[in-house]
Every structure is written in structure tokens, then in C-alpha cells.
Design a protein around this motif. Structure first.
Motif, PDB file in Angstrom:
ATOM      1  N   ARG A   1       0.729  -1.203  -0.069  1.00 56.14           N
ATOM      2  CA  ARG A   1      -0.013   0.156  -0.087  1.00 56.14           C
ATOM      3  C   ARG A   1       0.907   1.262   0.012  1.00 56.14           C
ATOM      4  O   ARG A   1       0.688   2.189  -0.629  1.00 56.14           O
ATOM      5  N   TYR A   2       2.065   1.189   0.559  1.00 55.80           N
ATOM      6  CA  TYR A   2       2.982   2.273   0.826  1.00 55.80           C
ATOM      7  C   TYR A   2       3.491   2.568  -0.735  1.00 55.80           C
ATOM      8  O   TYR A   2       3.288   3.813  -1.028  1.00 55.80           O
ATOM      9  N   VAL A   3       4.148   1.599  -1.247  1.00 53.62           N
ATOM     10  CA  VAL A   3       4.523   1.918  -2.621  1.00 53.62           C
ATOM     11  C   VAL A   3       3.414   2.386  -3.600  1.00 53.62           C
ATOM     12  O   VAL A   3       3.526   3.365  -4.451  1.00 53.62           O
ATOM     13  N   ALA A   4       2.105   1.703  -3.372  1.00 50.14           N
ATOM     14  CA  ALA A   4       1.151   2.106  -4.474  1.00 50.14           C
ATOM     15  C   ALA A   4       0.902   3.476  -4.049  1.00 50.14           C
ATOM     16  O   ALA A   4       0.633   4.453  -4.980  1.00 50.14           O
ATOM     17  N   ARG A   5       0.693   3.891  -2.834  1.00 53.57           N
ATOM     18  CA  ARG A   5       0.578   5.153  -2.469  1.00 53.57           C
ATOM     19  C   ARG A   5       1.591   6.432  -3.039  1.00 53.57           C
ATOM     20  O   ARG A   5       1.245   7.539  -3.537  1.00 53.57           O
ATOM     21  N   ARG A   6       2.791   6.018  -2.824  1.00 50.63           N
ATOM     22  CA  ARG A   6       3.824   6.831  -3.415  1.00 50.63           C
ATOM     23  C   ARG A   6       3.762   7.016  -5.018  1.00 50.63           C
ATOM     24  O   ARG A   6       3.985   8.108  -5.594  1.00 50.63           O
ATOM     25  N   LEU A   7       3.651   5.805  -5.425  1.00 46.52           N
ATOM     26  CA  LEU A   7       3.422   5.889  -6.952  1.00 46.52           C
ATOM     27  C   LEU A   7       2.293   6.791  -7.281  1.00 46.52           C
ATOM     28  O   LEU A   7       2.564   7.677  -8.454  1.00 46.52           O
ATOM     29  N   LEU A   8       1.236   6.883  -6.757  1.00 46.02           N
ATOM     30  CA  LEU A   8       0.229   7.696  -7.007  1.00 46.02           C
ATOM     31  C   LEU A   8       0.414   9.195  -6.868  1.00 46.02           C
ATOM     32  O   LEU A   8       0.052  10.140  -7.572  1.00 46.02           O
ATOM     33  N   LEU A   9       1.212   9.496  -5.753  1.00 47.93           N
ATOM     34  CA  LEU A   9       1.636  10.852  -5.526  1.00 47.93           C
ATOM     35  C   LEU A   9       2.565  11.317  -6.568  1.00 47.93           C
ATOM     36  O   LEU A   9       2.748  12.521  -6.764  1.00 47.93           O
ATOM     37  N   THR A  10       3.186  10.448  -7.221  1.00 46.10           N
ATOM     38  CA  THR A  10       4.017  10.773  -8.331  1.00 46.10           C
ATOM     39  C   THR A  10       3.179  11.537  -9.528  1.00 46.10           C
ATOM     40  O   THR A  10       3.990  12.408 -10.080  1.00 46.10           O
ATOM     41  N   ILE A  11       2.041  11.430  -9.933  1.00 49.14           N
ATOM     42  CA  ILE A  11       1.364  12.040 -10.987  1.00 49.14           C
ATOM     43  C   ILE A  11       1.328  13.501 -10.647  1.00 49.14           C
ATOM     44  O   ILE A  11       1.853  14.110 -11.577  1.00 49.14           O
ATOM     45  N   PRO A  12       0.926  14.040  -9.615  1.00 46.26           N
ATOM     46  CA  PRO A  12       0.845  15.289  -9.399  1.00 46.26           C
ATOM     47  C   PRO A  12       2.312  16.031  -9.094  1.00 46.26           C
ATOM     48  O   PRO A  12       2.256  17.241  -9.721  1.00 46.26           O
ATOM     49  N   VAL A  13       3.221  15.106  -8.660  1.00 44.20           N
ATOM     50  CA  VAL A  13       4.534  15.759  -8.641  1.00 44.20           C
ATOM     51  C   VAL A  13       4.931  16.019  -9.854  1.00 44.20           C
ATOM     52  O   VAL A  13       5.511  17.183 -10.236  1.00 44.20           O
ATOM     53  N   LEU A  14       4.932  15.097 -10.849  1.00 41.61           N
ATOM     54  CA  LEU A  14       5.366  15.241 -12.189  1.00 41.61           C
ATOM     55  C   LEU A  14       4.595  16.242 -13.079  1.00 41.61           C
ATOM     56  O   LEU A  14       5.170  17.083 -13.660  1.00 41.61           O
ATOM     57  N   LEU A  15       3.363  16.357 -12.839  1.00 45.52           N
ATOM     58  CA  LEU A  15       2.491  17.556 -13.606  1.00 45.52           C
ATOM     59  C   LEU A  15       2.933  18.959 -13.057  1.00 45.52           C
ATOM     60  O   LEU A  15       3.299  19.828 -13.705  1.00 45.52           O
ATOM     61  N   GLY A  16       2.966  19.074 -11.635  1.00 43.94           N
ATOM     62  CA  GLY A  16       3.536  20.380 -11.079  1.00 43.94           C
ATOM     63  C   GLY A  16       5.085  20.531 -11.510  1.00 43.94           C
ATOM     64  O   GLY A  16       5.164  21.930 -12.001  1.00 43.94           O
ATOM     65  N   ALA A  17       5.821  19.557 -11.644  1.00 45.97           N
ATOM     66  CA  ALA A  17       7.241  19.780 -11.972  1.00 45.97           C
ATOM     67  C   ALA A  17       7.144  20.239 -13.298  1.00 45.97           C
ATOM     68  O   ALA A  17       7.956  21.184 -14.029  1.00 45.97           O
ATOM     69  N   SER A  18       6.388  19.358 -14.409  1.00 44.88           N
ATOM     70  CA  SER A  18       6.285  19.692 -15.729  1.00 44.88           C
ATOM     71  C   SER A  18       5.949  21.188 -16.133  1.00 44.88           C
ATOM     72  O   SER A  18       6.463  22.048 -16.824  1.00 44.88           O
ATOM     73  N   PHE A  19       4.938  21.539 -15.305  1.00 49.05           N
ATOM     74  CA  PHE A  19       4.425  23.143 -15.604  1.00 49.05           C
ATOM     75  C   PHE A  19       5.265  24.016 -15.142  1.00 49.05           C
ATOM     76  O   PHE A  19       5.384  25.201 -15.681  1.00 49.05           O
ATOM     77  N   LEU A  20       6.291  23.849 -13.941  1.00 51.31           N
ATOM     78  CA  LEU A  20       6.996  24.811 -13.592  1.00 51.31           C
ATOM     79  C   LEU A  20       8.302  25.085 -14.596  1.00 51.31           C
ATOM     80  O   LEU A  20       8.670  26.034 -15.008  1.00 51.31           O
ATOM     81  N   ILE A  21       8.601  23.950 -14.897  1.00 50.09           N
ATOM     82  CA  ILE A  21       9.785  23.851 -16.067  1.00 50.09           C
ATOM     83  C   ILE A  21       9.163  24.567 -17.361  1.00 50.09           C
ATOM     84  O   ILE A  21       9.821  25.408 -17.836  1.00 50.09           O
ATOM     85  N   PHE A  22       8.133  24.177 -17.767  1.00 55.41           N
ATOM     86  CA  PHE A  22       7.664  24.554 -19.051  1.00 55.41           C
ATOM     87  C   PHE A  22       7.569  26.095 -18.978  1.00 55.41           C
ATOM     88  O   PHE A  22       7.804  27.088 -20.048  1.00 55.41           O
ATOM     89  N   GLY A  23       6.844  26.709 -17.683  1.00 53.55           N
ATOM     90  CA  GLY A  23       6.730  28.130 -17.765  1.00 53.55           C
ATOM     91  C   GLY A  23       8.307  28.892 -17.435  1.00 53.55           C
ATOM     92  O   GLY A  23       8.419  29.754 -18.257  1.00 53.55           O
ATOM     93  N   MET A  24       9.102  28.120 -16.913  1.00 51.83           N
ATOM     94  CA  MET A  24      10.453  28.679 -16.959  1.00 51.83           C
ATOM     95  C   MET A  24      11.115  28.907 -18.251  1.00 51.83           C
ATOM     96  O   MET A  24      11.688  29.806 -18.738  1.00 51.83           O
ATOM     97  N   VAL A  25      11.167  27.831 -19.021  1.00 50.16           N
ATOM     98  CA  VAL A  25      11.428  27.694 -20.265  1.00 50.16           C
ATOM     99  C   VAL A  25      10.936  28.746 -21.294  1.00 50.16           C
ATOM    100  O   VAL A  25      11.735  29.482 -22.036  1.00 50.16           O
ATOM    101  N   TYR A  26       9.666  28.765 -21.314  1.00 54.54           N
ATOM    102  CA  TYR A  26       8.983  29.632 -22.334  1.00 54.54           C
ATOM    103  C   TYR A  26       8.978  30.985 -21.817  1.00 54.54           C
ATOM    104  O   TYR A  26       8.361  32.046 -22.481  1.00 54.54           O
ATOM    105  N   ALA A  27       9.413  31.329 -20.377  1.00 50.43           N
ATOM    106  CA  ALA A  27       9.515  32.768 -20.094  1.00 50.43           C
ATOM    107  C   ALA A  27      11.006  33.188 -20.341  1.00 50.43           C
ATOM    108  O   ALA A  27      11.078  34.656 -20.275  1.00 50.43           O
TER     109      ALA A  27
END
Length: 307
Positions: free
Chosen positions: A3-29
Motif C-alpha cells: 500500500r505504501y508503494v502504491a500510495r507513493r506511485l500515485l503521488l508521483t502523478i501530481p508531482v510530475l504535473l507540477g514539475a512539468s508546469f514549472l519547467i514549462f513556464g520557466m523555459v517559455y519565459a
């Protein structure tokens, strides 16, 4: 644990989305026009520039550009650069070089760092201990750019022991840049291991093991070293993600066509899709290896449990 591994893998999705948005914004700025940068000194008609800007959604607001990127990402498409090359092809071409370099660096970091740290911790205040402390402090204080050029000049040009650029010699080409890349982390692993071993040697359970008459080797290997490895494994596990993130300086100095050099060249050329795609993948690697480290905790210390 499952359950711990599954929970950590699910938390990966918002982390990746947030990181990609920050990187996207910085690059295109970043200031400048990537279409003009692509053309260089060659004259390009305004009509062609406008067509390219529309094709790559450069005239759209940031959130529209990011949404277009996400739609492709959910379909397994990381986009294309301004020359029409898929980002996935760029990653497939450069990632193996960085993986080989990172593996060589990790071997140097783990073997030399652990051995030096354990011996220094066992022989505290000895000549070898002082040598490890002085040498690691010296290595950490020197910028990796300077270390790379000095190693290239001394071991490559003067002594001729290693190739100084490229990958033509196969795995042998990665030894010198791998050692340079691992130098800083190697020093930290040695000092961390030394401190942990020296601290555990003074613990009550070690004194009890010695009072029972156990050989010194058994006390060190079975009792002291296993508990001392927990903080070291944490550092090395996190460092794997960092190394896979690309060693920009090392790959550039030694002319290795890896991820780090590709990111550096893409930032200079304002290839936003390439930068965002590669860095997002590196964030995933970093999260994954941190999860692996957390799981290894329970293996090294049975007292650790995840509910």
C-alpha cells in the motif's frame, strides 16, 4: 509495504504535473524568439516566421501551450523540436550515454567512498583517517569544472592513460569522466560513512557484541556496517537520480553526447519542448530512486515498517 508503494506511485502523478508546469513556464519565459534563434543569421520572411509560430503555438497564452503539451504527453508524445525531430528520439539517442556515465560514477562513488569511509571510521585519528578528511575536503572545495580540465590535462594529455573526449573507446571512454563526475559525491560518501561507522562503534550493542567474544570482523560487518549504511544508502539513492539528470559540465568538457549536454544545447537554442521533456523524465527518475531507497530501509533495518 504494498500500500505504501502504491500510495507513493500515485503521488508521483501530481508531482510530475507540477514539475512539468514549472519547467514549462520557466523555459517559455526565457527572453528571445526561438524561431529567430533557429534561423541564426539567415534571413527569414515574416510569413514563414508567423507560420512556424502558429505551428508551435508560440502565439498562444502559456496555459494553452501547456495544455497542448499535456495532450501529447498523455498520448506518449513529448513533442518535437523546431527542426521537426521527436523529443523521444532525442532521449533515446542521448540517454544511453548518460546512463553509462552515471553507472561508472556510481561504482566509483560506492566502492571508493565506502571503503575509504569504513577504513577511516575504524582507524579514527590515524594517518589514513586524516588523509581521507584532508583529501575529501580538498575535492569538495574544487569546482567540478576545474577538476574536469585538470583530469583531462593530466591523465589524458600528459600521461595518456585515458581518452579525453568522445565515446570511440567504448566503456573505457567513460572511466575518466565518470571519476570526475563521482568525485564530489565520493567525498561526501566517504565522510558520511566515516562518521556513521565511528558513531556506531561506540554504541551499546557493539560493546555487547564484543563482550560476548565475537571476532572484530564479525562485529564490524554484521553489526556496525549494516546500521551505518542507512544514511549512506539514502545519499547514494538520491544521487543516482541526480546523476541521471545529466552532468552538464562533465559531458560538455569530455564531449559526451548525453542528456546533460543535450539540455545545455537546447537551452541555448531555446528548444523548449526538448528541455521540458528531458527534465520531466529526470524528475521521474529522481522520484523513483527515492522510492527504491525508502523500500531498502526496511531491508537494512527490520525495525522500519511502512503502514
Amino acid at each position: 509495504m504494498g500500500r505504501y508503494v502504491a500510495r507513493r506511485l500515485l503521488l508521483t502523478i501530481p508531482v510530475l504535473l507540477g514539475a512539468s508546469f514549472l519547467i514549462f513556464g520557466m523555459v517559455y519565459a526565457l527572453p528571445g524568439d526561438p524561431i529567430r534563434a533557429l534561423a541564426g543569421d539567415r534571413p527569414v520572411s515574416p510569413a514563414v516566421v508567423e507560420v512556424l509560430r502558429e505551428r508551435f503555438h508560440l502565439n498562444d497564452p502559456l496555459w494553452v501551450q501547456y495544455w497542448e503539451y499535456l495532450k501529447g504527453l498523455f498520448q506518449g508524445d513529448l513533442g518535437t523540436d523546431f527542426r521537426g525531430r521527436p523529443v523521444l528520439d532525442t532521449i533515446e539517442r542521448t540517454l544511453p550515454v548518460t546512463v553509462k556515465l552515471a553507472l561508472v560514477a556510481i561504482v566509483f562513488e560506492a566502492v571508493i567512498g565506502l571503503v575509504a569511509g569504513v577504513l577511516a571510521g575504524i582507524r579514527r585519528n590515524s594517518f589514513f583517517d586524516n588523509l581521507v578528511l584532508v583529501s575529501t575536503t580538498l575535492i569538495v572545495s574544487i569546482p567540478i569544472l576545474v577538476l574536469a580540465f585538470v583530469a583531462q590535462l593530466l591523465f589524458g594529455l600528459k600521461l595518456g592513460w585515458f581518452p579525453i573526449a568522445g565515446t570511440r573507446e567504448g566503456l573505457y571512454s567513460y572511466l575518466l569522466p565518470g571519476l570526475v563526475l563521482a568525485s564530489g559525491s565520493l567525498a561526501y560518501v566517504a565522510r558520511l560513512t566515516r562518521t556513521s561507522v565511528a558513531e556506531n562503534l561506540r554504541a551499546d550493542y557493539v560493546r555487547t557484541a564484543r563482550a560476548k567474544g565475537l571476532p572484530n570482523r564479525t562485529v564490524i560487518v554484521r553489526h556496525t556496517l549494516r546500521n551505518s549504511l542507512i544514511p549512506v544508502v539514502t545519499f547514494i539513492g538520491a544521487d543516482i537520480g541526480t546523476l541521471l539528470g545529466g552532468a552538464i559540465v562533465t559531458e560538455t568538457v569530455f564531449n559526451l553526447p548525453g542528456i546533460g549536454r543535450e539540455v545545455f544545447d537546447s537551452v541555448r537554442a531555446q528548444e523548449g519542448a526538448v528541455v521540458v521533456g528531458i527534465v520531466t523524465l529526470m524528475v521521474f527518475f529522481f522520484i523513483f530512486f527515492n522510492l527504491v531507497v525508502d523500500v531498502l530501509y526496511a531491508v537494512l533495518d527490520p525495525r522500519i515498517r511502512y503502514d
